[in-house]
Scaffold this motif. Structure first.
Motif, PDB file in Angstrom:
ATOM      1  N   LEU A 132      -7.754   3.174  -1.036  1.00 52.29           N
ATOM      2  CA  LEU A 132      -8.615   2.319  -1.852  1.00 52.29           C
ATOM      3  C   LEU A 132      -9.254   3.130  -2.972  1.00 52.29           C
ATOM      4  CD1 LEU A 132     -10.200  -0.435  -2.154  1.00 52.29           C
ATOM      5  CD2 LEU A 132     -11.926   0.598  -0.669  1.00 52.29           C
ATOM      6  N   THR A 144      -5.661  -2.712   6.846  1.00 56.61           N
ATOM      7  CA  THR A 144      -6.728  -3.441   7.524  1.00 56.61           C
ATOM      8  C   THR A 144      -6.945  -4.826   6.929  1.00 56.61           C
ATOM      9  OG1 THR A 144      -8.344  -2.325   6.100  1.00 56.61           O
ATOM     10  CG2 THR A 144      -7.943  -1.359   8.280  1.00 56.61           C
ATOM     11  N   SER A 196      -6.470   3.692  10.779  1.00 57.58           N
ATOM     12  CA  SER A 196      -6.078   2.998   9.553  1.00 57.58           C
ATOM     13  C   SER A 196      -7.249   2.832   8.600  1.00 57.58           C
ATOM     14  CB  SER A 196      -5.472   1.632   9.882  1.00 57.58           C
ATOM     15  OG  SER A 196      -6.413   0.800  10.527  1.00 57.58           O
ATOM     16  N   THR A 197      -8.484   2.842   9.131  1.00 60.30           N
ATOM     17  CA  THR A 197      -9.630   2.744   8.213  1.00 60.30           C
ATOM     18  C   THR A 197      -9.745   3.992   7.345  1.00 60.30           C
ATOM     19  OG1 THR A 197     -11.284   3.670   9.747  1.00 60.30           O
ATOM     20  CG2 THR A 197     -10.861   1.302   9.886  1.00 60.30           C
ATOM     21  N   ILE A 236       0.796  -1.226   0.000  1.00 60.83           N
ATOM     22  CA  ILE A 236       0.000   0.000   0.000  1.00 60.83           C
ATOM     23  C   ILE A 236       0.822   1.266   0.000  1.00 60.83           C
ATOM     24  CG2 ILE A 236      -0.316   0.087   2.495  1.00 60.83           C
ATOM     25  CD1 ILE A 236      -3.334   0.837   1.183  1.00 60.83           C
ATOM     26  N   TRP A 247      -7.116   5.976   6.425  1.00 62.67           N
ATOM     27  CA  TRP A 247      -6.016   5.844   5.457  1.00 62.67           C
ATOM     28  C   TRP A 247      -6.406   4.885   4.343  1.00 62.67           C
ATOM     29  CZ3 TRP A 247      -0.828   7.200   4.416  1.00 62.67           C
ATOM     30  CH2 TRP A 247      -0.122   6.317   3.601  1.00 62.67           C
ATOM     31  N   ASP A 248      -6.882   3.704   4.724  1.00 61.78           N
ATOM     32  CA  ASP A 248      -7.199   2.681   3.733  1.00 61.78           C
ATOM     33  C   ASP A 248      -8.328   3.116   2.806  1.00 61.78           C
ATOM     34  OD1 ASP A 248      -5.249   0.952   4.568  1.00 61.78           O
ATOM     35  OD2 ASP A 248      -6.599  -0.511   5.485  1.00 61.78           O
ATOM     36  N   LEU A 259      -4.244  -3.849   2.083  1.00 53.65           N
ATOM     37  CA  LEU A 259      -4.471  -2.693   2.937  1.00 53.65           C
ATOM     38  C   LEU A 259      -3.927  -2.935   4.339  1.00 53.65           C
ATOM     39  CD1 LEU A 259      -8.206  -2.171   1.923  1.00 53.65           C
ATOM     40  CD2 LEU A 259      -6.214  -1.001   0.943  1.00 53.65           C
TER      41      LEU A 259
END
Length: 390
Positions: free
Chosen positions: A319, A348, A311-312, A7, A314-315, A346
């Motif tokens: 994405l 996550t 992190s959600t 990532i 960021w991801d 990712l």
């Protein structure tokens, strides 16, 4: 099928031909309706901070399709009506993609507005299977695993790894998330041969667990494990109430437990034998790029992240960037197709979406965390072999 690199290597691409779907000649606008205030803020605010880091990282590395990313977030105030109105305002401001709050009840109004405008909408971490293309439309997604995975992972951990055969289940009647998480835990626990001694309910904000304790004590036997599906600081209130009257069985729950304020409230005395399923672990054990993300996050915000909800955010941004690069456009149908076809690595966990006909089911693993003395530690990634039907 699109394959992604790690990532932190996945930022910009070579500038491609312009698209009419791009907000203007110099930028791609991503609109956020994340709640910075109210009961949803402990889940959405960290995601917002993580999203900021991702936007800076992308822009520092050339942007996406040669365009800079602009992330505009307007506080959804933990109010579904406000969230929907915010989404309309963001679309009017030229947002090409909508980032929705981390919950079906709070986040779905934003995705409905995105769908109505022909745009992709993505919740940072809504986990109820209602957050699907079945309910919200063919351009709507959630970054999170569904509660089918979260509940099943908890049930498998209880029986297959720990040998806990009997359970007491408490379900907060607050929102769809709390209700469906218990539903899928119970279904998988029974399928694994476990016995539910009692299913009880709780109303968020009551701050009184005495009636439930009376019913539990009337059983005359103590459960091997206690599953509590609740939200916000009520989780800590329930756990303290159980411990104070001598129920020392392990407590299991979902990602709403991933809250440092709750860990601090439980402290060394009550924050033991608590396990929860969440999105990732903020350490290198969970992902080889986590240390670099933490460094970037700390440089921007002045302290290291203390919950996986950062992190959600960021991801979600990364994405979206990967999908736009693959599609070559922000146009809703093309971007949704790119997300359906992609395989994403990712922080996550690896993510592979089902088709719109399959609900855009997010196929992912879950992170298991243990609380010891009020301090979380990483147990490991878990992916159930079988799942309850959503």
């Amino acid at each position: 099928m699109m394959k992604t690199s790690r990532i932190l290597m996945a930022a910009a691409g070579v500038a491609l031909a312009g698209s009419a779907a791009l907000a203007d000649e110099g930028k791609i606008v991503i609109g956020g309706a994340l709640s910075m205030t109210g009961i949803q803020a402990p889940l959405d605010t960290p995601g917002y901070y993580g999203a900021q880091v991702a936007v800076k990282y992308l822009n520092d590395n050339g942007g996406v399709l040669g365009k800079q990313i602009e992330f505009i977030n307007i506080d959804g105030k933990s109010d579904p009506v406000t969230v929907g109105n915010v989404a309309v305002e963001l679309i009017d401001k030229g947002a090409a993609v909508i980032v929705a709050p981390c919950d079906f009840d709070f986040g779905s109004p934003a995705s409905r507005e995105a769908q109505a405008a022909g745009l992709v909408g993505i919740s940072t971490c809504a986990s109820d299977p209602l957050y699907s293309s079945w309910s919200l439309g063919d351009k709507q997604f959630t970054l999170s695993m569904w509660n089918t995975t979260m509940g099943a992972a908890a049930a498998d951990f209880a029986i297959k790894e720990k040998g806990w055969k009997t359970a007491y289940v408490v379900t907060d009647q607050f929102i769809a998330y709390t209700k469906s998480l218990s539903k899928y835990f119970v279904e998988q626990f029974k399928a694994n041969g476990g016995e539910i001694l009692l299913e009880d309910t709780y109303t968020n904000g009551d701050n009184n667990f005495s009636a439930q304790l009376a019913r539990l004590q009337a059983l005359g036997t103590k459960p091997d494990v206690i599953f509590v599906s609740s939200y916000g600081q009520d989780i800590g209130i329930i756990i303290r109430a159980l411990r104070e009257v001598g129920y020392d069985a392990p407590v299991l729950g979902g990602d709403a437990y991933d809250d440092p304020a709750m860990h601090e409230a439980l402290g060394e005395k009550f924050g033991n034998d608590v396990f929860f399923v969440t999105h990732t672990w903020m350490g290198p054990e969970a992902h080889p790029d986590m240390a670099e993300f933490i460094e970037l996050y700390t440089a921007m915000h002045g302290s290291a992240p203390d919950t996986s909800f950062v992190s959600t955010g960021w991801d979600t941004i990364m994405l979206i960037a990967e999908g736009i690069k693959a599609a070559g456009t922000t146009e809703g149908a093309a971007l949704a197709k790119a997300l359906e076809d992609g395989q994403f690595k990712l922080l996550t966990g690896d993510l592979d979406y089902g088709t719109a006909e399959e609900g855009h089911v997010p196929n992912k693993a879950a992170a298991m965390i243990e609380l010891k003395g009020g301090t979380p530690s990483f147990v490991g990634w878990r992916k159930p072999d079988s799942l309850p039907k959503p």
